[in-house]
Design an enzyme around this catalytic site. Structure first.
Site, short mmCIF file in Angstrom:
data_model
loop_
_atom_site.label_atom_id
_atom_site.label_comp_id
_atom_site.label_asym_id
_atom_site.label_seq_id
_atom_site.Cartn_x
_atom_site.Cartn_y
_atom_site.Cartn_z
N SER A 66 -9.87 -0.10 7.34
CA SER A 66 -9.27 0.05 6.01
C SER A 66 -8.68 -1.22 5.40
CB SER A 66 -8.20 1.14 6.03
OG SER A 66 -8.80 2.41 6.08
N LYS A 70 0.84 -1.20 0.00
CA LYS A 70 0.00 0.00 0.00
C LYS A 70 0.88 1.25 0.00
CE LYS A 70 -3.84 2.03 2.66
NZ LYS A 70 -4.72 1.85 3.84
N SER A 99 -9.34 1.97 3.17
CA SER A 99 -8.46 2.70 2.26
C SER A 99 -7.42 1.80 1.58
CB SER A 99 -7.73 3.81 3.02
OG SER A 99 -6.91 3.28 4.04
#
Length: 459
Positions: free
Chosen positions: A173, A74, A149
């Site tokens: 997330s 990420k 996210s």
């Protein structure tokens, strides 16, 4: 192919790391215009590392547990020599000199980074969209959100664009995109995996964790990168975990509390949740409704979340407002409205919630709930300025960031629209491997990893 299987085949010299990485990169290239799971693809470096990995196999060198396995990272984690944007124009040119500790541990285990997966700006949103990269779409239906996210991680795992990904979870997330995309996502106990990227080490409720297609992959990745870091005080007291494979799951007599009052799931989600509960009962577990009187402190969680966004990122507004995500700007503005007393009262509510959950674990071994209350929503609904909090999108997940408990999401079936639904399994602090074993028990009777999105089936 699961990472566990790929790693074994590589060790046996039955799978070439070069061939494997090339296949994954080809799949990424094919799906970038549609799924858009990556903000940066490190193809040249990945191919070079794959060649070195293959040579190490041929030379019969000692191999790590993830040797030759592709991984996505990420874009909130610093990566040495690789653009790290945090989903923001503010960091459009940021190239860190060093890897995050978890990235270093993955590389030391032999994993090969093929790119940085997408995140909304600074990971603020439960849907992965942003001015810097556009929308990350759900591989099951390109008109639906991939969640957030860690949406790039979730979409990549679902579409076969790496078997494993490293995400973060501050209010769901990891679990939101895993649930939306039909994969496995673990929010570990706070501190099990050191998280050096938080702005406030002591008031932290965000963690790092894996997104994968199988429970075994999530366990392997967790075991590989767990361990203390002097930069994360929560990690310093983490006990050593019993290996995931040390014993099989045995649910006979296991007490499971179903959090029926946590959210209001749609009928199809509720039906799939009940089917999972019946599966647990079929394996000998005792399932009861639990937590009906708990105050889930939704308003206080918002206060802390928006207040922290203001503290962490509000100073950027003077220079960068017009290039920042409008939702983040809006939430920072909400955070500016909270005073010290209101913020501190919210922190005290967090302690009350923690104690309420601890009391439940005096009666139950595990707690379960739906992860999402409906399948992945359409993009027009993600534009609501209440964002992740719209329609209770993260109602079932944020409480366990506040309490620090390990929380695993696993696929529970499919909704009427053909999109995945999911179940959340929560355990006591530091019982992460046992939570994963409960997930593995469900996986054994209600398997999911063989079910792939139509988009991925053609790769």
């Amino acid at each position: 192919m699961p990472a566990t299987q790929a790693a074994e085949l590589i060790r046996k010299r039955e799978l070439s790391p070069v061939t494997y990485v090339d296949a994954v990169l080809a799949a990424i290239e094919k799906t970038q215009p549609t799924v858009n799971a990556y903000v940066t693809v490190t193809a040249d470096a990945a191919r070079a590392e794959a060649r070195a990995a293959e040579q190490a196999v041929m030379d019969r060198q000692k191999l790590g547990p993830l040797h030759g396995v592709p991984v996505n990272i990420k874009d909130l984690f610093p990566t040495a020599g690789v653009l790290t944007t945090y989903g923001s124009a503010i960091h459009a040119d940021t190239v860190p000199a060093e890897d995050d500790v978890l990235v270093s541990r993955l590389k030391a285990a032999g994993a090969i980074m093929v790119g940085k997966s997408t995140t909304p700006e600074f990971g603020h949103n439960g849907h992965t969209t942003g001015p810097a990269f556009g929308m990350t779409r759900n591989p099951w239906n390109l008109d639906r959100t991939a969640g957030g996210s860690s949406g790039g991680c979730g979409a990549a795992a679902a579409a076969g664009l790496t078997p494993i990904g490293l995400g973060t979870d501050g209010a769901g997330s990891i679990r939101l995109p895993a649930a939306a995309c039909g994969v496995v996502g673990l929010k570990p106990t706070t501190g099990l995996l050191p998280y050096e990227q938080t702005s406030d080490s002591f008031f932290n409720y965000a963690v790092a964790g894996p997104l994968t297609r199988t429970i075994a992959d999530a366990a392997l990745m967790t075991e590989t990168i767990a361990g203390p870091s002097p930069l994360d005080p929560w990690s310093l007291g983490a006990p050593r975990q019993e290996p995931f494979g040390a014993r099989p799951a045995n649910l006979s007599g296991t007490r499971i509390g179903f959090l029926s009052g946590l959210g209001k799931p749609a009928d199809d989600v509720a039906a799939n949740t009940q089917a999972c509960l019946k599966a647990f009962e079929g394996m000998g577990a005792i399932v009861e409704e639990a937590g009906a009187d708990i105050d889930w402190m939704a308003e206080q969680a918002r206060t802390m979340y928006f207040g922290n966004l203001n503290v962490y990122f509000g100073h950027h507004l003077a220079e960068w407002r017009d290039k920042m995500d409008p939702l983040l700007v809006h939430w920072i503005g909400l955070g500016q409205g909270f005073g010290t007393v209101e913020f501190r009262k919210a922190q005290l509510a967090r302690s009350r919630l923690y104690r309420s959950i601890q009391k439940l674990f005096e009666r139950y071994d595990f707690l379960v709930s739906p992860t999402l209350q409906e399948t992945a929503i359409t993009f027009d609904r993600t534009k609501d300025m209440t964002g992740s909090w719209a329609d209770g999108w993260n109602a079932c997940v944020y409480p366990f960031n506040q309490t620090g408990n390990p929380a695993l999401t696993v696929p529970s079936g499919f909704g009427r629209d053909g999109l995945p639904t999911a179940l959340q399994i929560v355990g006591p602090w530091w019982r992460d491997m046992e939570v994963l074993r409960v997930g593995a028990a469900l996986e054994s009777v209600r398997p999911w990893a063989h079910k792939r999105p139509p988009l991925a089936a053609g790769l």
